[in-house]
Design a protein around this motif. Sequence first.
Motif, mmCIF file in Angstrom:
data_model
loop_
_atom_site.group_PDB
_atom_site.id
_atom_site.type_symbol
_atom_site.label_atom_id
_atom_site.label_comp_id
_atom_site.label_asym_id
_atom_site.label_seq_id
_atom_site.Cartn_x
_atom_site.Cartn_y
_atom_site.Cartn_z
ATOM 1 N N ALA A 1 3.039 1.600 -3.264
ATOM 2 C CA ALA A 1 2.255 2.053 -4.417
ATOM 3 C C ALA A 1 1.934 3.539 -4.288
ATOM 4 C CB ALA A 1 0.980 1.225 -4.533
ATOM 5 N N GLN A 2 1.637 3.984 -3.071
ATOM 6 C CA GLN A 2 1.373 5.410 -2.849
ATOM 7 C C GLN A 2 2.603 6.263 -3.173
ATOM 8 O OE1 GLN A 2 -0.799 6.736 0.798
ATOM 9 N NE2 GLN A 2 -0.833 4.565 1.280
ATOM 10 N N SER A 3 3.789 5.674 -2.966
ATOM 11 C CA SER A 3 5.023 6.448 -3.179
ATOM 12 C C SER A 3 5.445 6.474 -4.647
ATOM 13 C CB SER A 3 6.154 5.868 -2.327
ATOM 14 O OG SER A 3 6.606 4.637 -2.861
ATOM 15 N N TRP B 1 0.834 -1.204 0.000
ATOM 16 C CA TRP B 1 0.000 0.000 0.000
ATOM 17 C C TRP B 1 0.869 1.255 0.000
ATOM 18 C CZ3 TRP B 1 -3.149 1.826 4.857
ATOM 19 C CH2 TRP B 1 -3.965 2.896 4.517
ATOM 20 N N HIS B 2 1.821 1.322 0.923
ATOM 21 C CA HIS B 2 2.663 2.513 1.026
ATOM 22 C C HIS B 2 3.591 2.648 -0.182
ATOM 23 C CE1 HIS B 2 1.340 2.397 5.263
ATOM 24 N NE2 HIS B 2 1.563 3.683 5.225
ATOM 25 N N THR C 1 -4.107 8.456 5.118
ATOM 26 C CA THR C 1 -4.917 8.032 3.980
ATOM 27 C C THR C 1 -5.945 7.005 4.456
ATOM 28 O OG1 THR C 1 -3.027 8.335 2.504
ATOM 29 C CG2 THR C 1 -4.870 7.001 1.688
ATOM 30 N N LEU D 1 4.369 11.105 2.070
ATOM 31 C CA LEU D 1 3.120 10.369 1.930
ATOM 32 C C LEU D 1 2.037 10.976 2.815
ATOM 33 C CD1 LEU D 1 4.315 6.642 2.016
ATOM 34 C CD2 LEU D 1 3.888 8.080 0.022
ATOM 35 N N GLU E 1 -5.909 0.164 -5.561
ATOM 36 C CA GLU E 1 -6.381 1.478 -6.012
ATOM 37 C C GLU E 1 -5.228 2.460 -6.186
ATOM 38 O OE1 GLU E 1 -9.465 2.765 -3.366
ATOM 39 O OE2 GLU E 1 -10.904 1.283 -4.103
ATOM 40 N N SER E 2 -4.101 2.189 -5.512
ATOM 41 C CA SER E 2 -2.913 3.030 -5.658
ATOM 42 C C SER E 2 -1.995 2.531 -6.769
ATOM 43 C CB SER E 2 -2.139 3.089 -4.338
ATOM 44 O OG SER E 2 -2.893 3.739 -3.340
ATOM 45 N N ALA F 1 -6.922 -0.983 -1.075
ATOM 46 C CA ALA F 1 -6.278 0.332 -1.095
ATOM 47 C C ALA F 1 -4.984 0.292 -1.895
ATOM 48 C CB ALA F 1 -6.003 0.806 0.334
ATOM 49 N N ALA F 2 -4.213 -0.796 -1.747
ATOM 50 C CA ALA F 2 -2.968 -0.943 -2.501
ATOM 51 C C ALA F 2 -3.249 -1.010 -3.998
ATOM 52 C CB ALA F 2 -2.219 -2.192 -2.034
#
Length: 535
Positions: free
Chosen positions: A53-55, A50-51, A422, A418, A197-198, A194-195
Amino acid sequence: MTTPQSVPTLGTHPAAGANPGRAETRERLSKATYDLLVIGGGILGTSVAWHAAQSGLRVAMVDAGDFAGATSSASSKLVHGGLRYLQTGAVKLVAENHHERRVLAKDVAPHLVNPLTFYLPVYKGGPVGAAKLGAGVFAYSALSAFGDGVGKVITPAKAKADNPGLRTDNLKAVAVYYDHQMNDSRVAVMTVRAAVESGAVVLNHAEVTGLRFTHGKVTGAELKDRVDGTEFGIDARVVLNATGPWVDHLRKLEDKGAAPSIRLSKGAHIVMKRKSPWKAAMATPIDKYRITFALPWEDQLLLGTTDTQYEGDPADVRATEEDIQQILDEAAFSIQDADLDRDLMTYAFAGLRVLPGGPGDVSQAKRETVVSEGKGGMLSVAGGKWTTYRHIGRTVMAKLAKVPGSPLTEDMEPVSSLVRRTPLPGVANPNAVAHRLLVDREPGSRMDPLTARHLATHYGSLSFDIARLVNENPELGERIHEDGPEIWAQVVYARDHEWAETVDDVLRRRTTLTIRGLDNEDVRAKVKDMLGDKR
């Protein structure tokens, strides 16, 4: 039990907007080079995916079983500060845990994380006195800035009124403190979502059979799809081993001479039907280090946990008759016999805590996260707990950025940039969602209030997607089992939007039917039909 007659015909028609099929996902995984391949879809793997992919990283995540299919769905279901850590002087740790707990409950997952009042009974001759516990729960609530209330001591009579099953023989007082609880399986599925979606690409029931190497460095993995046997591979610049109890097994695929890095402790729980109301959870000290829990959870009573060293195959872990008897015996310290009747038991399960290697009793070992880099550059992470899983994900990301020569350093956004709070998908006030589910219905098609509440507290605003399935096919609004709140639309939703491949994926982790003891042969057969050609 009412079941829709058309269930078998629904198994082969995925809903519009559904997740891609396994073949398409394998194609995506095998045709690209990913920045990060996360092996293991439990607490740690999903958080890192998740983190990452957000990065901005290109992320793949695979698991040999279901997401959170092992230990991550076999926890005590608590999001807590860790009251027992106070006795070791870990004040900073408790404060950090409280911070994460409150962020999850208020900002990240208010639809999935619920407040829970705890009663801590003090018996004559017990391991801790009333004065010490009273001071402890006050300090505990102070470390959370009294955000949930003030820890205090109440009379046995007051506690007995709230929890009629409380044993009052030799009961001197009851300390009160405040924490939260969750359905760990649902939090895991929402984190996977969530991962994705990122930007992450994920596949469960995909077993790593070997690692890929380039000039001595781990650069991917060979896999076998456990659903249809297809073999495929994934290339990646960095590989993260987040396989929990199997972490050393994968480390040995990287380096046959790798020394053991962890040891395992088994935690078993049992689920009981409630014979009387439980307005508060109970935490009863067994000795200086251990507490036995009695938690109102999913309309049931969750009892546990054990804490014993485990040296067998992680795949074989289960709650044994010895575990069950130990849990019942320890629960009997503070619960009346009538509430512990074996006929009330609906389910028993066990998971493995991953602890740092070393000597000593596992019940006294530190619950800390171990991060190591192997000979081939593969990073391995193990340990941790649900309360701080977001923090652990960020910690691993920071570690990835600092590895000398890391190919990710230039491509990833700094962890500090980040969005730190979220929310998980479906974030909403569950009371508002339940109200909408009840009032936004066609005349004559009112949703069962128990089902509405259940959907709201397990899916949040995504409940409206399930309600739309019912609008399109009213038969999907029927209960799966008359004694539980779940409806057939949840099976369709689990299949098409939540990566459910097997009957157990649906009954054990996407719904609560198994823990309620409602997964009989008839239910299992109909769920299998709805999964279509999935097992």
